[in-house]
Every structure is written in structure tokens, then in C-alpha cells.
Enzyme design. Sequence first.
Site, PDB file in Angstrom:
ATOM      1  N   ARG A  51       0.847  -1.204   0.000  1.00 39.82           N
ATOM      2  CA  ARG A  51       0.000   0.000   0.000  1.00 39.82           C
ATOM      3  C   ARG A  51       0.881   1.252   0.000  1.00 39.82           C
ATOM      4  O   ARG A  51       0.445   2.327  -0.386  1.00 39.82           O
ATOM      5  CB  ARG A  51      -0.993  -0.021   1.174  1.00 39.82           C
ATOM      6  CG  ARG A  51      -1.945   1.152   1.181  1.00 39.82           C
ATOM      7  CD  ARG A  51      -3.290   0.881   1.872  1.00 39.82           C
ATOM      8  NE  ARG A  51      -3.199   0.040   3.051  1.00 39.82           N
ATOM      9  CZ  ARG A  51      -2.629   0.414   4.203  1.00 39.82           C
ATOM     10  NH1 ARG A  51      -2.122   1.618   4.332  1.00 39.82           N
ATOM     11  NH2 ARG A  51      -2.590  -0.415   5.219  1.00 39.82           N
ATOM     12  N   TYR A 103     -14.882  19.133 -14.835  1.00 40.71           N
ATOM     13  CA  TYR A 103     -15.279  17.726 -14.888  1.00 40.71           C
ATOM     14  C   TYR A 103     -16.440  17.485 -13.926  1.00 40.71           C
ATOM     15  O   TYR A 103     -16.338  17.737 -12.730  1.00 40.71           O
ATOM     16  CB  TYR A 103     -14.077  16.837 -14.543  1.00 40.71           C
ATOM     17  CG  TYR A 103     -14.383  15.379 -14.645  1.00 40.71           C
ATOM     18  CD1 TYR A 103     -14.519  14.772 -15.891  1.00 40.71           C
ATOM     19  CD2 TYR A 103     -14.548  14.606 -13.514  1.00 40.71           C
ATOM     20  CE1 TYR A 103     -14.817  13.428 -15.992  1.00 40.71           C
ATOM     21  CE2 TYR A 103     -14.840  13.260 -13.607  1.00 40.71           C
ATOM     22  CZ  TYR A 103     -14.979  12.674 -14.846  1.00 40.71           C
ATOM     23  OH  TYR A 103     -15.267  11.344 -14.940  1.00 40.71           O
ATOM     24  N   LYS A 201      -7.214   8.295 -19.311  1.00 41.28           N
ATOM     25  CA  LYS A 201      -7.452   8.892 -20.627  1.00 41.28           C
ATOM     26  C   LYS A 201      -6.202   8.770 -21.501  1.00 41.28           C
ATOM     27  O   LYS A 201      -5.777   7.675 -21.774  1.00 41.28           O
ATOM     28  CB  LYS A 201      -7.915  10.335 -20.428  1.00 41.28           C
ATOM     29  CG  LYS A 201      -8.986  10.499 -19.326  1.00 41.28           C
ATOM     30  CD  LYS A 201     -10.300   9.806 -19.661  1.00 41.28           C
ATOM     31  CE  LYS A 201     -11.257   9.719 -18.475  1.00 41.28           C
ATOM     32  NZ  LYS A 201     -11.593  10.982 -17.836  1.00 41.28           N
TER      33      LYS A 201
END
Length: 378
Positions: A51, A103, A201
Amino acid sequence: MPKNQDASLLSHAGHYLDTRSGAVVPPIQPSSTYARDEQGELYNASRTYARDHSDNSEQAEAVICRLEGGQASRLFGSGMAAATAIVQSLRPGQRLVAPTVMYWSLRAWMVDFCNDWGIELVFYDADDATDLARVVVAKPTHMVWLESPANPTWQVVDIAAAAQVAHTANAQLVVDATVLTPLLCKPIELGADLVFHSATKYLNGHSDVVAGVVTCAQQDQRWQRICNIRAQLGGILSPFSSWLLLRGMRTLHLRVERASSNAQAFAEHFHNHPQVIEVMYPGLPSHPQHNIAKQQCKNGFGGMLSIRFKGGREQTAIIMGKLQLMVRATSLGGVESLVEHRALIEGPTSPVPDDLLRFSIGCEAIEDLIADLERALV
Ligand SMILES: *Cc1c(COP(=O)(O)O)cnc(C)c1O
């Protein structure tokens, strides 16, 4: 500095070489933990638990960091995980200034989060060059959020001017640069303190990874808080997704170059079409902030554009339904072109005109993309 430095950096993607096997690509390291020796010492002092540390994430982060010209980068399990970590680094009582058009999901979350956690959230109109300064100087401000070009109208903001406004007020500037990628615009060079990308993206570019990344100009206290939020809240990117992202980035320069030149040609072709009201693309001289875009974009204006069609919502839906090559789906930045009716997705409260289609122009042959929309318009 050689002109094609980014292209070389990306093609080699960290220039991995396994001296044991001679392998030229990094292996996937899925281990969730790292062992200690007989004395209890870690075999590698920079590796304790997955982690906190991952070979595959760090390899991709190193490439992004160099591309941005930043000091450090951190990958997250999605763009939203990265963006929300930045906002969560604010403390109750602090003030966040964000653009009216940005966004959609992030804006909706920001409103709820800031309300619940006692952070003052104020919006500015990014279309008006003086509005940011007006909002920022009104009260002590800690963070300015900026998205350029902004979904889905592709409004461009002068990043250098915004950085000056923010810094004069002792606030930090965060730029969501997902749409342009570090190849077309490097916000840190323009004065941004933090740069954010949905790596889902363009950075990954193959519509097969959901990821986000933050890069800092300085490893300051805010950066420490963002790193702690990732390690403690656990919004990490898996080794396999990090590996895919690094692999995807090796062709980022080629994909961005092609998507930009395709989008420019697509915009120019449909700009005067009798069934088109308006093509919204920063690369067109008719775009309201074309001059700013020209100043802060290198080598192209990106692959995103929107078109408003005559005949309202009904006609626009018919046009979208007739497209055969472009895929009707949300998201952007993949090798394949996507089209989306934003008002429909965002619902009745959406400010987006319902005759607008958003196009993520991909890497197909431009003749085929133009023919696809031409066919839908007859
Ligand atoms: C997609 C996107 C996000 C959110 O990223 P996810 O990877 O979908 O979580 C944020 N900002 C912009 C501009 C985006 O396009």
C-alpha cells in the site's frame, strides 16, 4: 535540451534492463509485502508493504514526473481518487476556488465534500479573465482549481496568469491537465503547484486502465498530506494496471500527435457545415481563447472537441445514432474515437446544451472519421 526529449523518454519508458535475463521490459511485481532478514532488517529499506510501495507504480511515476518537470508523482486507483486526495489535503476552514465549468463528477463531489467538511468552496467564471482574481482576493484562499481546456466546451484558461493570481494570494494552483497531456502543455513550467491527470485517458490511451496521477512542483507539506492520504486511505493503483499504464505511455507522443492532427482536420472540416451551429475546438481561430491556447500549447491542441448541431436535442440524438465508426461511450483519450451526448449523461440539471456532442478523436484515418459524421448528417 534536445527537441524530441519527451519522445525519447516515453519510447524507452525508464529504459529498463534486467541484467540477469537481459529482458527489456519490467516484470510485474504483485507481492503485497516485503520480507526482512534474520536480524529483522528489510531486504530493501524503501519497501515495506504494497500500500506504500510498488515497483510498477514507481516506474510509471518516474516517467510521468520527468515528463511534467515536477519533483515527485503519485499514481492513484482512478482519476477521482487522485483529485479527491488533493482536495482532502485541505483542512476545515480553508477556502477552495474552482471553475464553474469543470469535470462533472468532481464538481458534484467537491460541493458535497466541502459542505460536509467545512471547507469554503467558491466558483469562478473561467470565461472571464478577471473573475478568478476577483474571487481569490475577496477572502484568504488556500487552493485554486483549474481545468484547461475544460469539459465539454473546451474553454481555455491562461495558466500562467492564474498561477500569478493564486501565488499573490498565497494560494496553491492545481491544474487538471488531463485533456492536453504533458506533451502539449506542462503546467508546472507555467507556475502550477500541482498537476493532475486522469491517467485513464491519454496517458494510458487504450481504454483498459482506470488510474489517476498527481505531480508536485515542490515536495511541501501539502504534498506530504497527499502522499499520506494515498497510503492511509489506500487509493493505490495495482501493479498490473501500473504496468499497463507504463506500456501505454510508450506511445503517448505518437497517439497525441495523431489525435491532435485528426481533431484539427475534423474541426476544420465541419466548422462551416450547414447542419452545424458551432465547432468548439481550441485549435480553431474562431475559438474564444484561441490566442491563449496558441501561447500555452506546444505542437497541437489535443484530440477533444464538441459540436452543436441544428435541429435541437432530437436531431442531435439521431446524428449520434447513425455513427458507425465512432463508439458511443463516455471517457476520452483512447486510440479509438468516442462520442457522447453530455447533457443526457449529466441529467436535467446539466448546463451543457442538449444539441452538443462531445468527440474524443482517436488515431483512425482522418478520412474515415470525417466520412462517419458526413454519413450521419445526410
Ligand atoms: C475522466 C476525468 C476525470 C476523472 O478521472 P477517472 O479516471 O475517471 O476517475 C477528471 N478530470 C477529467 C478532465 C477527466 O476527463
